[in-house]
Design a protein around this motif. Structure first.
Motif, PDB file in Angstrom:
ATOM      1  N   UNK A 347      42.588  39.528  34.906  1.00  0.00           N
ATOM      2  CA  UNK A 347      43.140  39.212  33.584  1.00  0.00           C
ATOM      3  C   UNK A 347      43.436  40.497  32.816  1.00  0.00           C
ATOM      4  N   UNK A 348      42.536  41.462  32.900  1.00  0.00           N
ATOM      5  CA  UNK A 348      42.770  42.732  32.224  1.00  0.00           C
ATOM      6  C   UNK A 348      44.013  43.438  32.770  1.00  0.00           C
ATOM      7  N   UNK A 349      44.210  43.354  34.080  1.00  0.00           N
ATOM      8  CA  UNK A 349      45.390  43.973  34.676  1.00  0.00           C
ATOM      9  C   UNK A 349      46.668  43.356  34.122  1.00  0.00           C
ATOM     10  N   UNK A 350      46.636  42.063  33.869  1.00  0.00           N
ATOM     11  CA  UNK A 350      47.805  41.396  33.282  1.00  0.00           C
ATOM     12  C   UNK A 350      48.112  41.950  31.892  1.00  0.00           C
ATOM     13  N   UNK A 351      47.087  42.526  31.264  1.00  0.00           N
ATOM     14  CA  UNK A 351      47.260  43.153  29.949  1.00  0.00           C
ATOM     15  C   UNK A 351      47.537  44.650  30.067  1.00  0.00           C
ATOM     16  N   UNK A 352      47.728  45.142  31.293  1.00  0.00           N
ATOM     17  CA  UNK A 352      48.010  46.557  31.503  1.00  0.00           C
ATOM     18  C   UNK A 352      46.781  47.438  31.534  1.00  0.00           C
ATOM     19  N   UNK A 353      45.593  46.834  31.657  1.00  0.00           N
ATOM     20  CA  UNK A 353      44.331  47.575  31.593  1.00  0.00           C
ATOM     21  C   UNK A 353      43.731  47.666  32.989  1.00  0.00           C
ATOM     22  N   UNK A 354      43.518  48.876  33.469  1.00  0.00           N
ATOM     23  CA  UNK A 354      42.981  49.092  34.815  1.00  0.00           C
ATOM     24  C   UNK A 354      41.489  49.389  34.738  1.00  0.00           C
ATOM     25  N   UNK A 355      40.676  48.469  35.266  1.00  0.00           N
ATOM     26  CA  UNK A 355      39.237  48.693  35.418  1.00  0.00           C
ATOM     27  C   UNK A 355      38.875  48.430  36.871  1.00  0.00           C
ATOM     28  N   UNK A 356      37.672  48.794  37.257  1.00  0.00           N
ATOM     29  CA  UNK A 356      37.193  48.577  38.623  1.00  0.00           C
ATOM     30  C   UNK A 356      36.285  47.357  38.632  1.00  0.00           C
ATOM     31  N   UNK A 357      36.356  46.551  39.691  1.00  0.00           N
ATOM     32  CA  UNK A 357      35.467  45.404  39.853  1.00  0.00           C
ATOM     33  C   UNK A 357      34.950  45.353  41.276  1.00  0.00           C
ATOM     34  N   UNK A 358      33.684  45.003  41.448  1.00  0.00           N
ATOM     35  CA  UNK A 358      33.095  44.909  42.776  1.00  0.00           C
ATOM     36  C   UNK A 358      31.693  45.473  42.779  1.00  0.00           C
ATOM     37  N   UNK A 359      31.251  45.951  43.954  1.00  0.00           N
ATOM     38  CA  UNK A 359      29.901  46.533  44.023  1.00  0.00           C
ATOM     39  C   UNK A 359      29.928  48.052  43.901  1.00  0.00           C
ATOM     40  N   UNK A 360      31.111  48.645  43.783  1.00  0.00           N
ATOM     41  CA  UNK A 360      31.276  50.076  43.510  1.00  0.00           C
ATOM     42  C   UNK A 360      30.603  50.965  44.563  1.00  0.00           C
ATOM     43  N   UNK A 361      30.594  50.511  45.808  1.00  0.00           N
ATOM     44  CA  UNK A 361      29.909  51.243  46.887  1.00  0.00           C
ATOM     45  C   UNK A 361      28.461  51.516  46.517  1.00  0.00           C
ATOM     46  N   UNK A 362      27.830  50.530  45.894  1.00  0.00           N
ATOM     47  CA  UNK A 362      26.435  50.675  45.465  1.00  0.00           C
ATOM     48  C   UNK A 362      25.720  49.330  45.617  1.00  0.00           C
ATOM     49  N   UNK A 371      22.717  41.245  40.655  1.00  0.00           N
ATOM     50  CA  UNK A 371      24.083  40.739  40.520  1.00  0.00           C
ATOM     51  C   UNK A 371      24.806  41.008  41.833  1.00  0.00           C
ATOM     52  N   UNK A 372      25.888  40.277  42.066  1.00  0.00           N
ATOM     53  CA  UNK A 372      26.672  40.518  43.277  1.00  0.00           C
ATOM     54  C   UNK A 372      27.764  41.556  43.045  1.00  0.00           C
ATOM     55  N   UNK A 373      28.198  41.663  41.794  1.00  0.00           N
ATOM     56  CA  UNK A 373      29.274  42.590  41.452  1.00  0.00           C
ATOM     57  C   UNK A 373      29.291  42.782  39.945  1.00  0.00           C
TER      58      UNK A 373
END
Length: 407
Positions: A347-362, A371-373
């Motif tokens: 949803x953020x990407x649809x607003x032009x906002x780039x964030x990371x989602x996932x487990x972040x190699x951690x 949490x899972x992510x």
């Protein structure tokens, strides 16, 4: 120079994504590149593209001078005593693997211990798992306090005379935790162990002095501090590097080759087999120039202001949880209600906002957080308070969207 002016020096940031002005909040994954770095790479390929160290012609001499000049810039950047202690690698991952393989496997045996933390990036976990398996050593973990900082009192019990290697990230790529590397190094050395530092997330954001830290090895990547991808650095104390076997074998790293035995070049070249990462190193040198022109005092002050503003603005969103300590580097990792982080990021990407989602190699840290992510916003020199305002508005829209979906 303020952040809005700095932002204009990064060409990629001047664009729209999905019809909205780009808000780039994923610098922990990779930072954007200023014009000066892009132009330096272009200049190398246009004017003096050549291999280094091998030829006496003019282009080769120019390339060698720039390549070795970049090494000296790194030496100054991290406070190393000598360029012999600066090894160019593909990145932090390769650098840590070099230490685990070339040092660890030669110096560990059954009964020895390697100590790391549950917050480590996979690149500072898996090499040590493999080294422990190969040598019979035991892998141990430091304890984390509730806020995601290291329990230093318990560390005194975990790091013992059996410990041979302590390897810890200086800054967490998830929690933003700034770990007490100097104190850990003192504790490691008191017990006869060496201190390895994953500086991937610290080198772009805080001033590094490897001699003050008294770490034995320090690894970082160029692409997180405005440099090209595919270039990184391993710093090592000279006496340790001299006693290590090369990580790769072939051209460039040899002195004499016989039918059945060969000898190696002196430091640092014995660890740089094959054609080195010439353009990457030259680009890294340009990135260091850019960062040092800005100054780390200004960089740290700016990022602390962004972190403080993030807590202020994002805490206004009901159901949003931020993980990690208040005192942190420029990383804000969060969950929004029970909405999956990948849905938040979409949803953020649809607003032009780039964030990371996932487990972040951690993944170990995700288990520790239960949490899972998560979703993560990470900042750099070009981010502004307006970017955080946009993030807050995007998260509010995300809540509204998924509230409508599930209502």
């Amino acid at each position: 120079m303020n952040a809005k002016e700095i932002k204009k020096l990064f060409p990629l940031l001047d664009q729209h994504v999905n019809g909205k002005p780009l808000v780039y909040l994923d610098s922990s994954a990779t930072s954007q590149k200023p014009y000066t770095v892009i132009e330096k790479l272009d200049d190398y390929y246009r004017r003096y593209n050549s291999n280094v160290h091998r030829g006496v012609h003019t282009l080769g001499t120019m390339a060698t001078d720039e390549y070795e000049g970049a090494r000296d810039k790194v030496r100054t950047f991290i406070g190393a005593e000598s360029t012999q202690e600066v090894i160019f690698t593909r990145g932090t991952t390769t650098a840590i693997n070099m230490v685990a393989s070339s040092y660890g496997k030669a110096n560990l045996a059954e009964g020895d211990e390697i100590v790391i933390t549950p917050m480590e990036h996979h690149s500072n976990i898996i090499p040590w798992q493999q080294t422990a398996k190969a040598t019979g050593a035991t892998l141990k973990y430091l304890t984390l306090l509730e806020d995601g900082t290291i329990d230093m009192e318990e560390a005194k019990n975990i790091i013992t005379e059996n410990t041979k290697i302590v390897s810890v990230m200086q800054v967490s790529n998830v929690l933003g935790t700034i770990n007490p590397i100097k104190e850990l190094a003192q504790l490691a050395h008191k017990n006869g162990a060496i201190m390895v530092v994953d500086g991937a997330q610290s080198a772009p954001h805080i001033k590094i002095d490897v001699q003050d830290l008294d770490c034995d090895f320090f690894a970082f990547s160029g692409h997180k501090l405005g440099g090209p991808t595919g270039i990184g650095v391993l710093y090592g104390k000279k006496h340790l590097l001299e006693n290590m076997e090369p990580f790769e074998f072939g051209g460039e790293m040899i002195d004499f080759v016989g039918l059945y035995e060969s000898t190696w070049k002196e430091l640092p070249w014995k660890f740089e087999g094959g054609t080195p990462i010439i353009a990457g190193a030259i680009g890294l040198g340009a990135a260091i120039d850019f960062i040092e022109d800005l100054g780390f005092d200004a960089i740290e002050e700016h990022e602390q202001e962004l972190v403080s503003y993030s807590f202020e603005r994002l805490s206004e969103i009901e159901g949003l949880t931020i993980f990690g300590p208040k005192k942190r580097a420029g990383v804000v990792t969060f969950q929004l209600d029970d909405i999956h982080p990948h849905d938040v990021a979409t949803v953020l990407d649809a607003e032009g906002i780039a964030v990371r989602a996932g487990h972040h190699c951690a993944q170990l840290l995700m288990k520790w957080l239960n949490v899972s992510a998560t979703a993560r916003a990470s900042y750099y020199v070009y981010n502004t308070e307006e970017d955080i305002d946009a993030l807050k508005d995007g998260l509010v829209k995300t809540k509204e969207y998924f509230g409508d979906v599930y209502s």
